[in-house]
Scaffold this active site. Structure first.
Site, PDB file in Angstrom:
ATOM      1  N   ARG A 119      59.178  57.959  88.910  1.00 17.20           N
ATOM      2  CA  ARG A 119      60.604  58.325  88.895  1.00 17.20           C
ATOM      3  C   ARG A 119      61.177  58.368  90.315  1.00 17.20           C
ATOM      4  O   ARG A 119      61.965  59.247  90.656  1.00 17.20           O
ATOM      5  CB  ARG A 119      60.832  59.687  88.225  1.00 17.20           C
ATOM      6  CG  ARG A 119      60.523  59.738  86.748  1.00 17.20           C
ATOM      7  CD  ARG A 119      61.507  58.878  85.960  1.00 17.20           C
ATOM      8  NE  ARG A 119      61.398  59.087  84.541  1.00 17.20           N
ATOM      9  CZ  ARG A 119      60.533  58.462  83.746  1.00 17.20           C
ATOM     10  NH1 ARG A 119      59.717  57.561  84.229  1.00 17.20           N
ATOM     11  NH2 ARG A 119      60.516  58.708  82.452  1.00 17.20           N
ATOM     12  N   SER A 191      64.685  63.424  79.718  1.00 16.39           N
ATOM     13  CA  SER A 191      63.828  64.492  80.259  1.00 16.39           C
ATOM     14  C   SER A 191      64.591  65.293  81.305  1.00 16.39           C
ATOM     15  O   SER A 191      65.170  64.714  82.224  1.00 16.39           O
ATOM     16  CB  SER A 191      62.588  63.885  80.913  1.00 16.39           C
ATOM     17  OG  SER A 191      61.869  63.104  79.996  1.00 16.39           O
ATOM     18  N   GLU A 286      64.922  66.254  86.811  1.00 18.13           N
ATOM     19  CA  GLU A 286      64.798  64.791  86.789  1.00 18.13           C
ATOM     20  C   GLU A 286      66.153  64.096  86.909  1.00 18.13           C
ATOM     21  O   GLU A 286      66.288  63.141  87.666  1.00 18.13           O
ATOM     22  CB  GLU A 286      64.053  64.374  85.512  1.00 18.13           C
ATOM     23  CG  GLU A 286      63.491  62.966  85.543  1.00 18.13           C
ATOM     24  CD  GLU A 286      64.467  61.961  85.000  1.00 18.13           C
ATOM     25  OE1 GLU A 286      64.285  60.779  85.270  1.00 18.13           O
ATOM     26  OE2 GLU A 286      65.435  62.342  84.315  1.00 18.13           O
TER      27      GLU A 286
HETATM   28  N1  EPU Z   1      53.998  67.552  74.070  1.00 18.90           N
HETATM   29  C1  EPU Z   1      53.810  68.833  73.644  1.00 18.90           C
HETATM   30  N2  EPU Z   1      54.801  69.375  72.862  1.00 18.90           N
HETATM   31  C2  EPU Z   1      55.896  68.677  72.484  1.00 18.90           C
HETATM   32  C3  EPU Z   1      56.081  67.369  72.929  1.00 18.90           C
HETATM   33  C4  EPU Z   1      55.090  66.826  73.732  1.00 18.90           C
HETATM   34  O1  EPU Z   1      52.841  69.500  73.955  1.00 18.90           O
HETATM   35  O2  EPU Z   1      56.716  69.250  71.760  1.00 18.90           O
HETATM   36  C5  EPU Z   1      52.927  66.936  74.868  1.00 18.90           C
HETATM   37  C6  EPU Z   1      52.353  65.737  74.139  1.00 18.90           C
HETATM   38  O3  EPU Z   1      51.345  66.140  73.265  1.00 18.90           O
HETATM   39  C7  EPU Z   1      51.828  64.882  75.237  1.00 18.90           C
HETATM   40  C8  EPU Z   1      52.708  65.248  76.405  1.00 18.90           C
HETATM   41  O4  EPU Z   1      53.458  66.408  76.044  1.00 18.90           O
HETATM   42  O5  EPU Z   1      50.506  65.224  75.559  1.00 18.90           O
HETATM   43  C9  EPU Z   1      53.644  64.128  76.818  1.00 18.90           C
HETATM   44  O6  EPU Z   1      54.667  63.929  75.841  1.00 18.90           O
HETATM   45  P1  EPU Z   1      55.430  62.533  75.700  1.00 18.90           P
HETATM   46  O7  EPU Z   1      54.472  61.504  75.268  1.00 18.90           O
HETATM   47  O8  EPU Z   1      56.632  62.728  74.870  1.00 18.90           O
HETATM   48  O9  EPU Z   1      55.862  62.128  77.159  1.00 18.90           O
HETATM   49  P2  EPU Z   1      56.537  62.961  78.351  1.00 18.90           P
HETATM   50  O10 EPU Z   1      55.562  62.945  79.472  1.00 18.90           O
HETATM   51  O11 EPU Z   1      57.019  64.272  77.898  1.00 18.90           O
HETATM   52  C10 EPU Z   1      57.567  60.883  79.492  1.00 18.90           C
HETATM   53  C11 EPU Z   1      58.884  60.500  80.093  1.00 18.90           C
HETATM   54  C12 EPU Z   1      59.842  60.048  78.994  1.00 18.90           C
HETATM   55  C13 EPU Z   1      59.220  58.896  78.225  1.00 18.90           C
HETATM   56  C14 EPU Z   1      57.884  59.373  77.636  1.00 18.90           C
HETATM   57  C15 EPU Z   1      57.157  58.294  76.893  1.00 18.90           C
HETATM   58  C16 EPU Z   1      59.117  61.853  82.118  1.00 18.90           C
HETATM   59  C17 EPU Z   1      59.816  62.988  82.768  1.00 18.90           C
HETATM   60  N3  EPU Z   1      59.450  61.624  80.846  1.00 18.90           N
HETATM   61  O12 EPU Z   1      57.784  62.040  78.703  1.00 18.90           O
HETATM   62  O13 EPU Z   1      61.008  59.565  79.613  1.00 18.90           O
HETATM   63  O14 EPU Z   1      60.069  58.446  77.189  1.00 18.90           O
HETATM   64  O15 EPU Z   1      57.035  59.827  78.714  1.00 18.90           O
HETATM   65  O16 EPU Z   1      56.490  57.482  77.779  1.00 18.90           O
HETATM   66  O17 EPU Z   1      58.285  61.202  82.734  1.00 18.90           O
HETATM   67  C18 EPU Z   1      63.102  60.296  80.455  1.00 18.90           C
HETATM   68  O18 EPU Z   1      62.661  60.087  81.573  1.00 18.90           O
HETATM   69  O19 EPU Z   1      64.263  60.720  80.281  1.00 18.90           O
HETATM   70  C19 EPU Z   1      62.251  60.109  79.308  1.00 18.90           C
HETATM   71  C20 EPU Z   1      62.602  60.430  78.070  1.00 18.90           C
END
Ligand code: EPU
Length: 291
Positions: A119, A191, A286
């Site tokens: 990012r 995010s 973010e």
């Molecule tokens: N998780 C939880 N509880 C929840 C939701 C998620 O514990 O209610 C855990 C999941 O189990 C997983 C981890 O959080 O182990 C990661 O969740 P997720 O796969 O949704 O990805 P993220 O790291 O939260 C990032 C990006 C998103 C992108 C997703 C998918 C950032 C800040 N965010 O989210 O990007 O869509 O990965 O690759 O890096 C954005 O930047 O606006 C955005 C939506």
């Protein structure tokens, strides 16, 4: 007065008084610059819609951007924060970025010189250049990234051995629609925080106190999941009359009726303080806060 180039406004928290000259580029155009047997080099103007361009790339059967389907915003905004999802960051498909500098020179910034990180990019740190276009290097032969657990699961049962870009984009769209609020219906900026990267020492200490946290090794430390920290801290479904933490992805908050950026920031600050108290982990906003 400094200036700020607005994409489609999908990743900013604007304050009522902005002390900057704000402009929006309406440059349009998609041009195939060069093609080889394996690759296609496509120059896309900054004002094009990101998702529309991704869909045209997948329709042409070009690989490289399919994991980034349905991300809101413009093509010019994509390199600024090096948008990423489902195991792919846009940096991996960029050849160079065409910019207009303050001295009115137009130049191409090579992918190496963009200093892309999680990012992050040179454009995020130094806003003295206006992105005019992005030149992508896309693949005609299958090169897929489908290791992200949810994506892998979504693609199981396909008859083809290697999924097409359309199939991957369709799977990504389904996952996003099931999990993330649609910004045209439920106002949100994606995010709210970056996933925090902590030192190996700090990660080991956190893991010893909090069992079962996910961790992703990085070159500069260990990335933790902000969503998981927020979830475990009990923020899911929490909120005020005006702001709601999204139930299926608590890293995203929805603005139901807040009229001032300060309300959003106060909510974010309360989340940050709570996460720090529990885990001694500093969350970083973010989206861009526009003053
Ligand atoms: N998780 C939880 N509880 C929840 C939701 C998620 O514990 O209610 C855990 C999941 O189990 C997983 C981890 O959080 O182990 C990661 O969740 P997720 O796969 O949704 O990805 P993220 O790291 O939260 C990032 C990006 C998103 C992108 C997703 C998918 C950032 C800040 N965010 O989210 O990007 O869509 O990965 O690759 O890096 C954005 O930047 O606006 C955005 C939506």
């Amino acid at each position: 007065m400094s200036f700020f180039v607005l994409g489609q406004g999908s990743n900013i928290i604007p304050h009522p008084h902005v002390n900057k000259f704000v402009c929006q580029l309406s440059l349009r155009g998609v041009e195939i610059v060069r093609e080889t047997t394996d690759e296609v080099f496509v120059k896309v103007a900054a004002g094009e819609s990101w998702h529309e361009f991704v869909m045209s790339a997948v329709c042409n059967k070009w690989y490289g951007l399919e994991n980034l389907a349905l991300i809101p915003g413009s093509v010019g905004a994509a390199p600024v924060q090096n948008i990423g999802a489902y195991g792919v960051e846009v940096a991996s498909a960029i050849q160079h970025v065409e910019v207009l500098s303050l001295n009115s020179e137009i130049q191409n910034i090579s992918v190496e010189a963009c200093e892309f990180g999680y990012r992050d990019s040179i454009f995020k740190r130094n806003r003295n250049q206006i992105i005019l276009a992005v030149q992508f290097r896309l693949q005609k032969k299958a090169k897929v990234v489908v290791e992200y657990p949810q994506l892998k699961q979504q693609l199981t049962g396909l008859s083809s051995v290697i999924p097409t870009p359309q199939q991957i984009a369709a799977a990504v769209i389904q996952i996003r629609q099931a999990k993330l609020p649609d910004p045209s219906r439920d106002a949100n900026v994606g995010s709210l925080f970056k996933n925090p990267i902590v030192s190996h020492k700090a990660a080991a200490l956190i893991m010893s106190k909090h069992k079962g946290l996910v961790q992703y090794p990085q070159h500069n430390g260990v990335k933790l999941s902000a969503a998981q920290l927020i979830d475990r801290a009990g923020w899911k479904n929490k909120g005020t009359n005006a702001i709601e933490c999204w139930p299926t992805q608590p890293l995203v908050i929805v603005n139901k009726s807040a009229t001032q950026a300060t309300e959003i920031i106060a909510f974010a600050d309360a989340m940050k303080a709570d996460i720090y108290k529990r885990y001694e982990v500093e969350l970083e906003l973010e989206p861009y806060e526009l003053f």
